[in-house]
Design an enzyme around this catalytic site. Structure first.
Site, PDB file in Angstrom:
ATOM      1  CE  LYS A 166      18.251   3.211   9.658  1.00  0.00           C
ATOM      2  NZ  LYS A 166      17.277   2.883   8.567  1.00  0.00           N
ATOM      3  CD  GLU A 207      13.794  18.811  14.592  1.00  0.00           C
ATOM      4  OE1 GLU A 207      14.601  19.605  15.082  1.00  0.00           O
ATOM      5  OE2 GLU A 207      12.568  18.965  14.660  1.00  0.00           O
ATOM      6  CB  CYS A 220       6.373  15.736  11.544  1.00  0.00           C
ATOM      7  SG  CYS A 220       7.584  16.801  10.771  1.00  0.00           S
ATOM      8  CD  GLU A 262       3.402  11.813  14.526  1.00  0.00           C
ATOM      9  OE1 GLU A 262       4.168  10.956  14.964  1.00  0.00           O
ATOM     10  OE2 GLU A 262       3.798  12.866  13.992  1.00  0.00           O
TER      11      GLU A 262
END
Ligand code: TXE
Length: 480
Positions: free
Chosen positions: A173, A248, A282, A384
């Site tokens: 997906k 991850e 990231c 983040e």
């Protein structure tokens, strides 16, 4: 209106519910295509197809599997321009960046694993004249691969390639925000002759399709890249089912600049590590720590260079930054810029939505933003943001900068700039992260272990690590 289809059992088919989700072009803010609003019924179709394909695919000779993956590589390369434009329209990134990075890397991902499986080996352990042990690594079955919107085809194929190369079948997906290149990959897989059911792509929302994949009893292994919060939710569901997990997740990466660095090389790379892909990687170095003796020099030159960066139409190659992937994400980034002011930060450049005239006026753009004057442990420096926003913090000692660099819940990547390599080894040794770049950034050898520690994830991708993730080792002991 272009309508994307699911790729299940080798065919492009509509979602069972026959309902669709609007897919936006971030550059204009307009809906430009529709994607399937699939649900657990579509996931079940995909699992049935993958399960049926597994017995044959898992015993297909490696060189035959390799040959099919190489055909996929050739078709990705042949369609590079089309895929790059599609990626840019879907994600908002500049076309030149998709052409230079995203699409070539997708081809490399398939090429790497098409060849890696021909060289992977396992061990034997002899017990003198008593017995011999041999280890076999067997494919697991149906793997669930869920990927994010920042590097859509790059990260989608980074999971799928090792999974199918090692003999598994996949239910995948892509992000519902950037599904287009995954759809185009479906067409490529059909043309390449990938047997039906080996790869199945189900489009739709994470809380519907992603969660159905995570919870499915016949998907014993999940590979996920995305936000830390979502990773925790996936782990909550998968752990009691004893699924094998690769997560991850997010990062808040330090970029540590010592006074004895090669200043010009550092500055050029730091522009990239701060703002490449609109800061939506990231691995970006969003917390910049500068040794105090060069802080003012760095600040002056970094701000001057950043102000030259053009933001705008992703199809215009003179633009360094394109659009932010979604309105929601743009607003999240702008909210952090506002937070930084409340936390005592000073905006040195950027700091607001970039308004682009003409057909792009409704697009989602943010000026590259540099902030100084924040405490290292404030929210702006701990959470983040995932946009073109970096903070500057001076430091006096190695001990101090390591304490600040290691202070977040994340531990994905770090960058260190110094010409003193004894110092580089020492600092790299003490950084809490899965990846450390010294005098470079995003220099990638696909054989290396890729991933982070703490809240940046579990497990590693890349190299034989990925092939070992997607297989189960079995030890067979034969009495002599
Ligand atoms: O990621 P999500 P989003 C970070 C970044 C970003 C935040 C959220 O900070 O702001 O994550 O981004 C699917 N069960 N990164 O919203 O939600 C979802 O459909 C199963 C860092 O894009 O994690 C998509 O396909 N799947 C990251 C994928 O998970 C679920 C790159 C990622 O979506 C799900 C991108 C669920 N309950 C964002 N909910 C990196 N490490 O590179 C969602 N999904």
């Amino acid at each position: 209106m272009l309508t994307i289809k699911n790729y299940i059992n080798g065919e492009l088919i509509e979602p069972i519910a026959k309902s669709y989700i609007d897919n936006y072009n971030p550059a204009t803010g307009a809906v430009y295509s529709l994607i399937p609003d699939s649900d657990e019924r579509d996931v079940q179709l995909a699992v049935t197809a993958a399960t049926a394909a597994f017995p044959s695919w898992s015993i297909t000779p490696k060189n035959e599997r390799s040959a099919i993956l190489i055909r996929i590589v050739q078709l990705i390369e042949k369609n590079l321009e089309k895929l790059a434009i599609a990626e840019s329209i879907d994600n908002g990134k500049p076309v030149w960046l998709a052409k230079m990075v995203d699409i070539p890397r997708a081809a490399s991902n398939f090429h790497f694993y098409a060849t890696a499986i021909l060289h992977d080996a396992t061990e034997t352990h002899t017990m003198e004249n008593t017995a011999i042990n041999y280890t076999v690594r067997q494919p697991i079955g149906v793997a669930g691969c869920i990927s994010p919107w920042n590097l859509p085809l790059y990260l989608f194929t980074w999971k799928i390639a090792p999974a199918i190369a090692s003999g598994n079948c996949v239910v995948a997906k892509p992000s519902e925000i950037t599904p287009m290149t995954a759809f185009l990959l479906s067409e490529i897989c059909i043309e390449a002759g990938l047997p039906k059911g080996v790869l199945n792509i189900v489009h739709g929302y994470g809380h519907k399709v992603g969660s159905a994949i995570t919870a499915h009893p016949h998907i014993p292994i999940i590979s996920f890249t995305g936000g830390t919060k979502t990773g925790a939710e996936i782990a909550r569901v998968a752990a009691p089912m004893f699924k094998k997990l690769s997560l991850e997740l997010g990062g808040k990466n330090p970029n540590i600049i010592f006074a004895d660095c090669d200043f010009d090389k550092m500055l050029k790379t730091t522009i990239n590590s701060s703002f490449s892909n609109q800061g939506e990687i990231c691995l970006c170095g969003s917390r910049i720590f500068i040794e105090r003796s060069i802080y003012e020099k760095f600040k002056t030159e970094f701000v001057a260079q950043t102000k030259k960066l053009k933001v705008g139409n992703p199809a215009d190659d003179t633009n360094r930054l394109g659009a932010i992937v979604s309105k929601q994400h743009m607003e999240k980034i702008l909210s952090y810029i506002e937070l930084s002011k409340q936390e005592g930060g000073s905006i040195l450049c950027g700091g607001k939505q970039a308004l682009i005239a003409g057909e792009f006026e409704k697009g989602w753009y943010i000026e590259p933003t540099i902030i100084e004057g924040l405490a290292y442990d404030c929210r702006t420096n701990q959470e983040e943001i995932f946009g073109p926003v970096v903070t500057l913090t001076p430091f006096d000692t190695e001990e101090e900068v390591l304490k600040m660099a290691n202070s977040t819940i994340y531990g994905l990547a770090a960058t260190v700039w110094t010409e003193n390599l004894t110092k580089a080894h020492r600092v790299a040794n003490d950084l809490h992260s899965g990846i450390v770049w010294v005098n470079c950034w995003l220099l990638r050898d696909l054989r290396t272990p890729f991933g982070g520690v703490k809240s940046s994830g579990v497990g590693r991708e890349g190299g034989f690590e990925a092939l070992h993730f997607f297989t189960e080792p079995k030890n067979v002991c034969i009495k002599l």
